[in-house]
Design a protein around this motif. Structure first.
Motif, mmCIF file in Angstrom:
data_model
loop_
_atom_site.group_PDB
_atom_site.id
_atom_site.type_symbol
_atom_site.label_atom_id
_atom_site.label_comp_id
_atom_site.label_asym_id
_atom_site.label_seq_id
_atom_site.Cartn_x
_atom_site.Cartn_y
_atom_site.Cartn_z
ATOM 1 N N ARG A 72 4.670 0.676 2.171
ATOM 2 C CA ARG A 72 3.660 0.922 1.127
ATOM 3 C C ARG A 72 3.420 -0.304 0.478
ATOM 4 O O ARG A 72 4.156 -1.086 0.159
ATOM 5 C CB ARG A 72 4.189 2.112 0.302
ATOM 6 C CG ARG A 72 4.182 3.322 1.222
ATOM 7 C CD ARG A 72 4.558 4.414 0.067
ATOM 8 N NE ARG A 72 3.647 5.021 -0.393
ATOM 9 C CZ ARG A 72 2.621 5.857 0.071
ATOM 10 N NH1 ARG A 72 2.674 5.792 1.680
ATOM 11 N NH2 ARG A 72 1.622 6.411 -0.497
ATOM 12 N N GLY A 74 2.248 -0.954 -3.057
ATOM 13 C CA GLY A 74 1.964 -0.277 -4.235
ATOM 14 C C GLY A 74 1.755 1.258 -3.896
ATOM 15 O O GLY A 74 2.952 1.726 -3.262
ATOM 16 N N THR A 75 0.827 1.984 -3.790
ATOM 17 C CA THR A 75 0.825 3.170 -3.538
ATOM 18 C C THR A 75 0.027 3.354 -2.217
ATOM 19 O O THR A 75 -0.394 4.570 -1.540
ATOM 20 C CB THR A 75 -0.141 4.051 -4.479
ATOM 21 O OG1 THR A 75 -1.286 3.735 -4.640
ATOM 22 C CG2 THR A 75 0.667 4.510 -5.601
ATOM 23 N N THR A 76 -0.511 2.424 -1.602
ATOM 24 C CA THR A 76 -1.238 2.185 -0.353
ATOM 25 C C THR A 76 -0.324 2.120 0.962
ATOM 26 O O THR A 76 0.340 1.258 1.248
ATOM 27 C CB THR A 76 -2.347 1.084 -0.439
ATOM 28 O OG1 THR A 76 -3.004 0.956 -1.456
ATOM 29 C CG2 THR A 76 -2.869 1.006 0.977
ATOM 30 N N GLY A 159 0.292 -4.132 -5.617
ATOM 31 C CA GLY A 159 1.694 -3.835 -5.761
ATOM 32 C C GLY A 159 2.631 -4.407 -5.041
ATOM 33 O O GLY A 159 2.613 -5.221 -4.273
ATOM 34 N N ARG A 162 7.076 -1.991 -0.301
ATOM 35 C CA ARG A 162 8.424 -0.955 -0.314
ATOM 36 C C ARG A 162 8.239 -0.221 0.661
ATOM 37 O O ARG A 162 7.300 -0.228 1.506
ATOM 38 C CB ARG A 162 8.353 -0.373 -1.737
ATOM 39 C CG ARG A 162 7.388 0.413 -2.118
ATOM 40 C CD ARG A 162 7.453 0.955 -3.481
ATOM 41 N NE ARG A 162 6.255 1.837 -3.681
ATOM 42 C CZ ARG A 162 6.038 2.917 -3.498
ATOM 43 N NH1 ARG A 162 6.785 3.610 -2.820
ATOM 44 N NH2 ARG A 162 4.749 3.719 -3.924
#
Length: 163
Positions: A72, A74-76, A159, A162
């Protein structure tokens, strides 16, 4: 011995039986320095995608490999490409580019999001990767931001990378 026409090299999914050959190829291509790179930090926490990882085989030998990993940004949801390795006897015939394109096409077929990598921009730009969308990407360690490249991003990627 390893020189052959591209058509004589087959691309196929990586299998567990390829592990020893791939480790030998990675040692040959990168040496022990591969373990200190930021890309290795990503692979320590990312989920390996065997369905999107491929070997190049010539005369029964693994002569190239490309792997993709779930991450990921960030949130993507995204994928991380690497390592990409090609035996030194095959580096001038476009095999690395074929592997990258094959993995990207497989990811597209599976409806995956953008693919992120750390690499040489002149090489990867010809394969559709660029740094245009990656200024906001934070990797788990120092990296030259000009080497953080992506393809398939619908907008800026931002972001921490992760799992």
């Amino acid at each position: 011995m390893l020189q052959a026409a591209q058509s004589e090299v087959s691309l196929r999914p990586e299998t567990p039986g390829d592990a020893a050959s791939i480790e030998g190829l990675l040692d040959h291509a990168f040496g022990p320095g591969r373990f200190v790179k930021v890309s290795e930090r990503v692979r320590e926490f990312a989920r390996y995608r065997p369905d999107l990882s491929f070997c190049a085989v010539y005369a029964g030998q693994v002569v190239g490999v490309v792997r993709l990993w779930d991450i990921r940004i960030g949130t993507t949801p995204a994928l991380f490409l690497g390592p990409l390795a090609v035996h030194s006897g095959r580096r001038l015939d476009g095999l690395g580019g074929r592997l990258v394109q094959h993995a990207g096409e497989a990811a597209d077929t599976h409806g995956e999001g953008p693919i992120l990598l750390v690499g040489d921009s002149p090489y990867f730009e010809r394969l559709g990767y660029s740094a245009a969308a990656t200024q906001g990407v934070r990797l788990p360690g120092p990296v030259d931001p000009r080497r953080v490249l992506a393809r398939g991003a619908s907008g800026p990627l931002e972001g921490q990378v992760r799992a």
